[in-house]
Design a protein around this motif. Structure first.
Motif: not given
Length: 377
Positions: A29, A47, A51, A54
């Motif tokens: 990212l 996000l 993502d 993440v």
């Protein structure tokens, strides 16, 4: 430091701590949108569905932002945060960690916290890792210290993990030779671990480099040592294991060296020593080259593949014919023999013995006195 620079530096510090390193989703990212935007998205949970990794990796820490405090703590210890955008980022050394075969087990770090005045990229251009058992024998300490000193004297940077035993001996050897040494830690840069090495780590920070991917305040933990080991291997042109048990942290570093394509050496030890079992196994299995000194160690990392041992001086007997050599071997170390006695000892006809003796006398290797022959002294 200007406002934008300060914001960027704080973003990198936040990202360094927001997930347990190395965290591939956070790194991806950051490379995609930049550190400032990546930090903002993670902090605000802004996000996308893409993502998910993440979100999961940062779930436990995203709400805690200690970036300003971490940077201040680092600066108080004379340190700095090095990021992938900085000139001294050792991109070439870390490239192997981002390859597909290794990234899943531990890719390159997002950023590195560093203490010391040397440029990290320059210091690791010509470096050799020396690792081994914490419970080192006196033999292992001696060998590691000598290797560290001799390699440092030859211009190599000595890389290790700052631990007790072999690591500490290698660092001390390099420092004693006024060379550069790098200690990779499994804790924050503001922690002296092990505590008994506080003075040694202070000296390394003053004359070499201390490096970690963990932000200030991070305590040492078993899994962090294993994670740290990949950096020792990656930042070394070659790795040498001085002593290691069958299963040990040094063996883990050796495995990383092989995985990353770094030349691996191992020092043989006493066959009765439990701390040399790992080294002997690596050598026997063909995983490591046998090394005994700085020359054979440096040869692992040299690109020209030169012979680490200087050619030995020629001996007077090197180019003798088989008959001449047999006659030399038949003569006693002390005393004299007649031709027939030499012929019996050499299992040669007397005429061939006489011909050989004539040549050997001309070369100054034998002398004749009263019809008997002896080795020249």
């Amino acid at each position: 430091m200007s406002g934008p620079d300060r914001n960027a530096r704080r973003a990198w510090a936040y990202l360094s701590a927001v997930a347990e390193p190395p965290c591939a989703p956070v790194i991806a990212l950051t490379e995609d949108v930049g550190a400032v935007e990546a930090a903002d998205r993670i902090r605000t949970r802004r996000l996308t569905d893409g993502d998910v990794d993440v979100l999961e990796a940062t779930r436990a820490r995203y709400a805690v932002d200690r970036s300003a405090a971490d940077l201040e703590a680092c600066e108080r210890r004379g340190g700095r945060l090095i990021t992938r955008e900085d000139a001294e980022w050792p991109a070439w050394s870390l490239l192997a960690l981002d390859q597909a075969s290794t990234a899943a087990r531990g890719g390159a770090p997002l950023a590195l916290w560093v203490r010391g005045e040397h440029d990290l990229a320059e210091a690791t251009q010509r470096s050799i890792g020396i690792v081994g058992s914490r419970a080192a024998s006196s033999y292992g300490d001696h060998v590691a210290g000598r290797l560290g000193a001799d390699l440092a004297s030859a211009g190599w940077t000595v890389v290790s993990g700052g631990a007790y035993g072999i690591d500490g001996a290698a660092h001390r050897g390099a420092l004693a030779a006024a060379g550069v040494t790098i200690a990779f830690l499994a804790c924050g840069i503001d922690r002296d671990y092990p505590a008994g090495h506080a003075r040694l780590l202070a000296e390394i920070g003053r004359r070499g480099l201390i490096v970690t991917e963990y932000p200030p305040g991070t305590t040492a933990a078993k899994h962090r040592f294993l994670t740290r080991n990949r950096l020792v291997a990656a930042m070394s042109s070659a790795v040498v294991v001085v002593e290691a048990g069958r299963r040990s942290g040094a063996a883990n570093t050796a495995a990383w060296a092989r995985r990353l394509g770094r030349p691996l050496g191992a020092v043989p030890g006493p066959v009765t020593s439990a701390t040399s079992v790992g080294c002997h196994q690596m050598i026997a299995d063909g995983q490591a080259h046998l090394v005994t000194d700085a020359a054979s160690t440096a040869a692992l990392a040299e690109p020209d593949g030169h012979d680490p041992q200087p050619p030995s001086s020629p001996r007077p007997t090197d180019d003798l014919s088989p008959s001449q050599f047999a006659v030399i071997e038949a003569l006693p170390a002390r005393g004299t023999l007649r031709v027939d006695e030499i012929a019996f000892g050499a299992s040669l006809p007397a005429d061939r013995v006489r011909a050989a003796l004539a040549i050997l006398e001309l070369r100054g290797l034998v002398v004749c006195s009263g019809g008997t022959w002896a080795l020249a002294r």
